[in-house]
Design a protein around this motif. Structure first.
Motif, short mmCIF file in Angstrom:
data_model
loop_
_atom_site.label_atom_id
_atom_site.label_comp_id
_atom_site.label_asym_id
_atom_site.label_seq_id
_atom_site.Cartn_x
_atom_site.Cartn_y
_atom_site.Cartn_z
N LEU A 1 0.86 -1.17 0.00
CA LEU A 1 0.00 0.00 0.00
C LEU A 1 0.90 1.22 0.00
O LEU A 1 1.54 1.50 1.00
CB LEU A 1 -0.90 0.01 1.24
CG LEU A 1 -1.71 -1.27 1.51
CD1 LEU A 1 -2.41 -1.19 2.86
CD2 LEU A 1 -2.72 -1.49 0.40
N VAL A 2 0.97 1.90 -1.09
CA VAL A 2 1.89 3.04 -1.21
C VAL A 2 1.24 4.15 -2.02
O VAL A 2 0.53 3.89 -3.00
CB VAL A 2 3.21 2.64 -1.92
CG1 VAL A 2 4.17 3.81 -1.99
CG2 VAL A 2 3.88 1.47 -1.25
N ASN A 3 1.48 5.39 -1.61
CA ASN A 3 1.11 6.55 -2.42
C ASN A 3 2.40 7.28 -2.77
O ASN A 3 3.29 7.38 -1.94
CB ASN A 3 0.24 7.51 -1.62
CG ASN A 3 -1.11 6.91 -1.30
OD1 ASN A 3 -1.63 6.10 -2.07
ND2 ASN A 3 -1.67 7.30 -0.17
N LEU B 1 -9.96 12.47 -5.53
CA LEU B 1 -9.44 11.10 -5.57
C LEU B 1 -10.27 10.25 -6.52
O LEU B 1 -11.49 10.20 -6.43
CB LEU B 1 -9.49 10.53 -4.16
CG LEU B 1 -8.99 9.10 -3.98
CD1 LEU B 1 -7.48 9.04 -4.14
CD2 LEU B 1 -9.40 8.57 -2.63
C1 LIG Z 1 -3.03 6.69 0.14
O1 LIG Z 1 -3.97 7.70 -0.14
C2 LIG Z 1 -5.33 7.31 0.07
C3 LIG Z 1 -6.22 8.44 -0.36
O2 LIG Z 1 -5.81 9.68 0.17
C4 LIG Z 1 -5.54 6.94 1.55
O3 LIG Z 1 -6.87 6.51 1.75
C5 LIG Z 1 -4.56 5.84 1.92
O4 LIG Z 1 -4.66 5.55 3.26
C6 LIG Z 1 -3.12 6.22 1.57
N1 LIG Z 1 -2.27 5.08 1.78
C7 LIG Z 1 -1.07 5.17 2.37
C8 LIG Z 1 -0.32 3.91 2.51
O5 LIG Z 1 -0.63 6.22 2.78
#
Ligand SMILES: *[C@@H]1O[C@H](CO)[C@@H](O)[C@H](O)[C@H]1NC(C)=O
Ligand SMILES: *[C@@H]1O[C@H](CO)[C@@H](O)[C@H](O)[C@H]1NC(C)=O
Ligand SMILES: *[C@@H]1O[C@H](CO)[C@@H](O)[C@H](O)[C@H]1NC(C)=O
Length: 262
Positions: A83-85, A121
């Motif tokens: 899980l990465v942004n 989003l």
């Molecule tokens: C990534 O971004 C989404 C939407 O803002 C959020 O729901 C999610 O928790 C984020 N994931 C991480 C790993 O930061």
């Protein structure tokens, strides 16, 4: 005759249904459909997922699970996740990787991605991929081009020079003799804002790390009322500026510009 009419009618209805299916997709799915996401697996470990830079993407996010096939239970057991942004570009890509994750043949990958655009989003549907051989990056499967000619430096240099020559000939054959080495930085009122065209061009190129070696390949520069033009030493130099500067420089290739406006 009737059956032909019937056939045509049902084709038309089918097309209508398709069009409607697309029209009925929620906006966020229509939006995310335009991004191609690539998944690659490495041996013995590692997974990488990327999408090309796009002006529509501010942040690229990934929700990915990997499951082991299990015949005794109904679906895969999702025992690995990523899980990465990211909003950072690497080589013109939004690039997410985990070098430690072990993914094996026969596993199933389930993922969806998120894109933020104008602070909104959007997320894709979940997709599944069965891990087969094609998903693996294997250098031995790749063809050997000139980089395989290591060892003798002299031979390698000659080979590079030869390839450059071949490429330029091919390019000329493709785009014709009207191909030029000219590029252009659009800038309104440039003649008022820019004192030294050469300095302007070179410093714009210098700002992009990958383009620094090309600063010395700028042959001529000139000022126009709507921008600063310049000529590179060779066609290949010009293509390097266009390719490596993508996403960093709003530089215009006069050749494709002229083609498009024709
Ligand atoms: C990534 O971004 C989404 C939407 O803002 C959020 O729901 C999610 O928790 C984020 N994931 C991480 C790993 O930061
Ligand atoms: C398959 O699933 C069953 C039940 O959930 C579990 O007991 C077993 O260990 C799993 N086998 C493998 C190879 O993961
Ligand atoms: C360019 O110059 C004109 C005339 O001086 C001015 O009206 C205009 O606002 C300028 N444009 C920009 C983008 O600076």
């Amino acid at each position: 005759m009737r059956s032909l009419v019937h056939f045509i009618l049902s084709l038309a209805l089918m097309r209508l249904a398709w069009a409607q299916e697309d029209a009925h997709l929620p906006d966020y799915l229509v939006f995310t459909k335009q991004f191609a996401v690539h998944v690659q697996v490495r041996e013995p470990s590692g997974i990488m997922v990327w999408t090309r830079d796009s002006p529509l993407i501010e942040t690229f996010g990934l929700e990915l699970y990997v499951g082991r096939g299990n015949h005794s239970s109904r679906g895969p057991i999702w025992d690995r996740q990523l899980l990465v942004n990211t909003s950072v570009l690497v080589d013109g890509k939004f690039f997410i990787h985990d070098d430690g994750m072990v993914v094996e043949m026969g596993d199933t990958i389930r993922y969806r991605f998120m894109v933020t655009h104008k602070k909104t989003l959007f997320h894709s549907n979940f997709r599944r991929i069965l891990v087969t051989d094609h998903l693996f990056y294997r250098p031995k499967n790749n063809y050997c081009f000139s980089q395989c000619l290591v060892g003798d430096q002299q031979v390698a240099h000659e080979e590079v020079a030869h390839l450059k020559q071949l490429l330029e000939q091919k390019i000329l054959q493709c785009v014709g003799t009207q191909a030029s080495e000219h590029l252009f930085f659009p800038l309104e009122n440039a003649s008022k804002l820019v004192a030294d065209a050469e300095l302007y061009v070179k410093s714009r190129l210098f700002q992009v790390e990958a383009l620094r070696p090309l600063v010395n390949s700028v042959v001529t520069t000139y000022l126009a009322h709507n921008g600063v033009g310049f000529r590179m030493y060779t066609l290949l130099d010009k293509f390097k500026v266009l390719e490596l500067g993508q996403g960093y420089l709003d530089v215009i290739d006069f050749d494709s510009f002229l083609e498009e406006s024709n």
